[in-house]
Enzyme design. Structure first.
Site, PDB file in Angstrom:
ATOM      1  N   HIS A  18       1.036  -1.132  -0.195  1.00  0.00           N
ATOM      2  CA  HIS A  18       0.000   0.031  -0.010  1.00  0.00           C
ATOM      3  C   HIS A  18       0.947   1.261  -0.113  1.00  0.00           C
ATOM      4  O   HIS A  18       0.696   2.354  -0.743  1.00  0.00           O
ATOM      5  CB  HIS A  18      -0.793   0.029   1.236  1.00  0.00           C
ATOM      6  CG  HIS A  18      -2.005  -1.015   1.321  1.00  0.00           C
ATOM      7  ND1 HIS A  18      -2.097  -1.836   2.584  1.00  0.00           N
ATOM      8  CD2 HIS A  18      -3.035  -1.170   0.504  1.00  0.00           C
ATOM      9  CE1 HIS A  18      -3.171  -2.529   2.364  1.00  0.00           C
ATOM     10  NE2 HIS A  18      -3.772  -2.205   1.074  1.00  0.00           N
ATOM     11  N   LYS A  42     -18.791  -4.710  10.337  1.00  0.00           N
ATOM     12  CA  LYS A  42     -17.786  -5.802  10.004  1.00  0.00           C
ATOM     13  C   LYS A  42     -16.561  -5.729  11.053  1.00  0.00           C
ATOM     14  O   LYS A  42     -16.089  -4.282  10.937  1.00  0.00           O
ATOM     15  CB  LYS A  42     -17.164  -5.943   8.806  1.00  0.00           C
ATOM     16  CG  LYS A  42     -18.088  -6.448   7.774  1.00  0.00           C
ATOM     17  CD  LYS A  42     -17.484  -7.150   6.571  1.00  0.00           C
ATOM     18  CE  LYS A  42     -16.443  -6.846   5.747  1.00  0.00           C
ATOM     19  NZ  LYS A  42     -16.200  -6.899   4.342  1.00  0.00           N
ATOM     20  N   ARG A  92      -1.755  -6.049  -8.413  1.00  0.00           N
ATOM     21  CA  ARG A  92      -0.664  -7.150  -8.074  1.00  0.00           C
ATOM     22  C   ARG A  92      -0.727  -8.200  -9.164  1.00  0.00           C
ATOM     23  O   ARG A  92       0.311  -8.898  -9.306  1.00  0.00           O
ATOM     24  CB  ARG A  92      -0.865  -7.931  -6.937  1.00  0.00           C
ATOM     25  CG  ARG A  92      -0.162  -7.065  -5.669  1.00  0.00           C
ATOM     26  CD  ARG A  92      -0.988  -7.436  -4.244  1.00  0.00           C
ATOM     27  NE  ARG A  92      -2.244  -7.463  -4.054  1.00  0.00           N
ATOM     28  CZ  ARG A  92      -3.181  -7.705  -3.126  1.00  0.00           C
ATOM     29  NH1 ARG A  92      -2.558  -7.788  -1.971  1.00  0.00           N
ATOM     30  NH2 ARG A  92      -4.188  -7.587  -3.399  1.00  0.00           N
ATOM     31  N   SER A 129      -3.178  -7.474   3.101  1.00  0.00           N
ATOM     32  CA  SER A 129      -3.056  -7.527   4.377  1.00  0.00           C
ATOM     33  C   SER A 129      -3.519  -8.508   5.088  1.00  0.00           C
ATOM     34  O   SER A 129      -2.962  -9.178   6.313  1.00  0.00           O
ATOM     35  CB  SER A 129      -4.526  -6.183   4.768  1.00  0.00           C
ATOM     36  OG  SER A 129      -4.000  -4.983   4.341  1.00  0.00           O
TER      37      SER A 129
HETATM   38  O1  PNS Z   1      -8.522  -2.538   0.748  1.00  0.00           O
HETATM   39  P1  PNS Z   1      -9.986  -3.336   0.120  1.00  0.00           P
HETATM   40  O2  PNS Z   1     -10.697  -4.029   1.205  1.00  0.00           O
HETATM   41  O3  PNS Z   1      -9.542  -4.024  -1.135  1.00  0.00           O
HETATM   42  O4  PNS Z   1     -10.733  -1.821  -0.329  1.00  0.00           O
HETATM   43  C1  PNS Z   1     -11.949  -2.093  -1.026  1.00  0.00           C
HETATM   44  C2  PNS Z   1     -12.686  -0.767  -1.039  1.00  0.00           C
HETATM   45  C3  PNS Z   1     -12.821  -0.310   0.357  1.00  0.00           C
HETATM   46  C4  PNS Z   1     -11.787   0.274  -1.860  1.00  0.00           C
HETATM   47  C5  PNS Z   1     -13.998  -0.961  -1.711  1.00  0.00           C
HETATM   48  O5  PNS Z   1     -14.608  -2.030  -1.184  1.00  0.00           O
HETATM   49  C6  PNS Z   1     -14.984   0.113  -1.818  1.00  0.00           C
HETATM   50  O6  PNS Z   1     -14.799   1.021  -2.607  1.00  0.00           O
HETATM   51  N1  PNS Z   1     -15.821   0.306  -0.803  1.00  0.00           N
HETATM   52  C7  PNS Z   1     -16.655   1.536  -0.706  1.00  0.00           C
HETATM   53  C8  PNS Z   1     -18.203   1.001  -1.074  1.00  0.00           C
HETATM   54  C9  PNS Z   1     -18.406   1.396  -2.533  1.00  0.00           C
HETATM   55  O7  PNS Z   1     -18.267   2.267  -3.106  1.00  0.00           O
HETATM   56  N2  PNS Z   1     -18.761   0.270  -3.404  1.00  0.00           N
HETATM   57  C10 PNS Z   1     -19.022   0.195  -4.492  1.00  0.00           C
HETATM   58  C11 PNS Z   1     -17.707  -0.026  -5.448  1.00  0.00           C
HETATM   59  S1  PNS Z   1     -18.013  -0.223  -7.199  1.00  0.00           S
END
Ligand code: PNS
Length: 161
Positions: A18, A42, A92, A129
């Site tokens: 990150h 969560k 990745r 993570s």
């Molecule tokens: O680190 P992660 O868990 O891969 O992050 C995922 C994250 C938080 C970037 C993604 O789940 C997200 O954008 N969540 C916010 C809710 C949202 O906008 N959902 C629709 C995505 S198209």
């Protein structure tokens, strides 16, 4: 005009992968907002405040980077609120791309915000993570995968909760 991007994620916790993406985004944009998006329903390993502190410890030396916490928000609304024209994410490999592409297209569909993908540095390709937490949980050495402060926080996380 200030060119601002968002680097979104759960950051539970921030890894050196990150940090590499945040650092490279900070070289491309005037300002980077690291958006910690969490779902209060969560239960993560670290609280949102702990995640922010660990991000600041890992990349707080970058003057044009700030960290903000968001709960139950769409990423596109976060981008609009902070005035960001782009989302920056690291890839990745092909599996990441398959996961990220529909989200990038959905986000562009919703508000027109673009997603910029940076190829992940091969040194960090195996780092996530969740894998780092699993290794740390069973006593493995996570040095070189996360900052020393995150490594120490992970060591404490399993004894406290
Ligand atoms: O680190 P992660 O868990 O891969 O992050 C995922 C994250 C938080 C970037 C993604 O789940 C997200 O954008 N969540 C916010 C809710 C949202 O906008 N959902 C629709 C995505 S198209």
């Amino acid at each position: 005009m200030t060119r601002r991007c968002v680097c979104p994620g759960s950051y539970d916790p921030v890894t050196l992968g990150h940090a590499d993406v945040i650092r490279r985004a900070a070289a491309l944009y005037d300002e980077v907002v690291v958006a910690v998006l969490h779902n209060p329903a969560k239960h993560g390993t670290f609280t949102p405040d702990e995640r922010r502190d660990l991000i600041l410890d890992t990349c707080g030396d970058l003057a044009n980077v700030r960290v903000e916490l968001f709960a139950n928000r769409l990423l596109v609304d976060v981008c609009r609120d902070v005035g960001a024209s782009a989302i920056v994410k690291g890839l990745r490999g092909g599996t990441d791309f398959a996961y990220e592409l529909p989200m990038a297209l959905m986000n562009r569909h919703l508000t027109g915000v673009e997603t910029v993908f940076l190829p992940g540095d091969p040194r960090f390709e195996h780092i996530s993570s969740s894998l780092v937490k699993e290794v740390a949980r069973y006593g493995g050495d996570v040095s070189g995968l996360v900052s020393d402060r995150v490594r120490d926080a992970l060591a404490g996380a399993w004894s406290d909760r």
